[in-house]
Motif scaffolding. Structure first.
Motif, PDB file in Angstrom:
ATOM      1  N   MET A 128       2.048  -0.042  -2.410  1.00  0.00           N
ATOM      2  CA  MET A 128       2.000  -0.056  -0.950  1.00  0.00           C
ATOM      3  C   MET A 128       2.150  -1.494  -0.484  1.00  0.00           C
ATOM      4  N   VAL A 129       3.075  -1.705   0.447  1.00  0.00           N
ATOM      5  CA  VAL A 129       3.305  -3.021   1.025  1.00  0.00           C
ATOM      6  C   VAL A 129       3.018  -2.925   2.513  1.00  0.00           C
ATOM      7  N   ILE A 173      12.538   2.688  -1.360  1.00  0.00           N
ATOM      8  CA  ILE A 173      11.637   2.209  -0.316  1.00  0.00           C
ATOM      9  C   ILE A 173      11.477   3.287   0.747  1.00  0.00           C
ATOM     10  N   ASP A 174      10.211   3.675   1.009  1.00  0.00           N
ATOM     11  CA  ASP A 174       9.904   4.644   2.056  1.00  0.00           C
ATOM     12  C   ASP A 174       9.041   3.977   3.115  1.00  0.00           C
ATOM     13  N   ILE A 175       9.461   4.064   4.356  1.00  0.00           N
ATOM     14  CA  ILE A 175       8.673   3.510   5.453  1.00  0.00           C
ATOM     15  C   ILE A 175       7.645   4.559   5.842  1.00  0.00           C
ATOM     16  N   ILE A 176       6.372   4.232   5.641  1.00  0.00           N
ATOM     17  CA  ILE A 176       5.277   5.149   5.935  1.00  0.00           C
ATOM     18  C   ILE A 176       4.955   5.112   7.429  1.00  0.00           C
ATOM     19  N   GLY A 177       4.950   3.935   7.995  1.00  0.00           N
ATOM     20  CA  GLY A 177       4.651   3.807   9.418  1.00  0.00           C
ATOM     21  C   GLY A 177       5.036   2.439   9.929  1.00  0.00           C
ATOM     22  N   ASN A 210       4.181  -0.348   7.280  1.00  0.00           N
ATOM     23  CA  ASN A 210       3.610   0.077   6.005  1.00  0.00           C
ATOM     24  C   ASN A 210       4.719   0.714   5.187  1.00  0.00           C
ATOM     25  N   ILE A 211       4.886   0.242   3.959  1.00  0.00           N
ATOM     26  CA  ILE A 211       5.998   0.676   3.117  1.00  0.00           C
ATOM     27  C   ILE A 211       5.461   1.122   1.763  1.00  0.00           C
ATOM     28  N   VAL A 250      12.953  -7.131   6.405  1.00  0.00           N
ATOM     29  CA  VAL A 250      11.864  -6.800   5.478  1.00  0.00           C
ATOM     30  C   VAL A 250      12.407  -6.020   4.287  1.00  0.00           C
ATOM     31  N   ILE A 251      13.239  -5.019   4.565  1.00  0.00           N
ATOM     32  CA  ILE A 251      13.780  -4.189   3.479  1.00  0.00           C
ATOM     33  C   ILE A 251      14.696  -5.010   2.577  1.00  0.00           C
TER      34      ILE A 251
END
Length: 139
Positions: A55-56, A31-35, A42-43, A9-10
Motif C-alpha cells: 500500500m502506497v 497499480i490499483d488506485i484505491i482512493g 491511496n494506491i 505519481v504512477i
C-alpha cells in the motif's frame, strides 16, 4: 487531485518502485488506485513476480511556479540540497538500523525505510527545533 499529478505519481512508481520482497519492478497494470481525495491518493501495488501487495499513500502538492521568482539556477540549487538531505537522512537511518540490528543478521529488508524509523526520526528532530530551511539552507 488533478490528472497530471496522478499521472506523475504512477509514472514515478513504475520507474522507481521495487518490491520489498523480491526487488522486482512494477508495470502500470500492477497499480490499483484505491482512493483519491484532494491531494491525497491511496494506491495498491501487486508485484507481478511474487504477488505481494503493498500500500502506497501519497500526497501531491501543486505549486504555481509562475507566481514565484524561480530560475534554472535556483532549481538546480534546490535539487542539490534535496539530494544532500536525502543522503543525510539515509546515513541517519542506516546508523539507527545498525544500532538496533545485530551484526550477524543478514536481512533483505535492511535497506527499506520503515514507518517506525520515520516516526523515530521525527521525534529525534523535534527537540532540536529543526526547520526545512535549516536542513536545506546554506550554512
Amino acid at each position: 487531485m488533478n490528472y497530471q499529478g496522478l499521472k506523475w505519481v504512477i509514472e514515478s512508481l513504475v520507474s522507481s518502485y521495487k518490491c520489498p520482497m523480491c526487488g522486482s519492478g512494477v508495470e502500470d497494470t500492477s497499480i490499483d488506485i484505491i482512493g483519491a481525495a484532494g491531494s491525497n491518493i491511496n494506491i495498491d501495488i501487486e508485484c507481478p513476480k511474487c504477488e505481494k501487495h503493498s500500500m502506497v499513500k501519497a500526497e501531491v502538492a501543486q505549486i504555481d511556479l509562475n507566481m514565484m521568482n524561480i530560475n534554472a539556477e535556483s532549481i538546480e540549487k534546490l535539487k542539490e540540497r534535496l539530494s544532500g538531505l536525502r543522503q543525510w537522512l539515509e546515513v541517519i537511518l542506516k546508523n539507527k538500523r545498525l544500532s538496533h540490528t545485530p551484526v550477524s543478521s543478514k536481512n533483505t529488508e535492511e535497506s527499506l525505510i520503515k514507518d517506525e524509523e520515520i516516526i523515530d526520526l521525527s521525534k529525534d528532530l523535534k527537540p532540536t527545533h529543526c526547520s526545512v530551511e535549516d536542513l536545506l539552507g546554506d550554512k
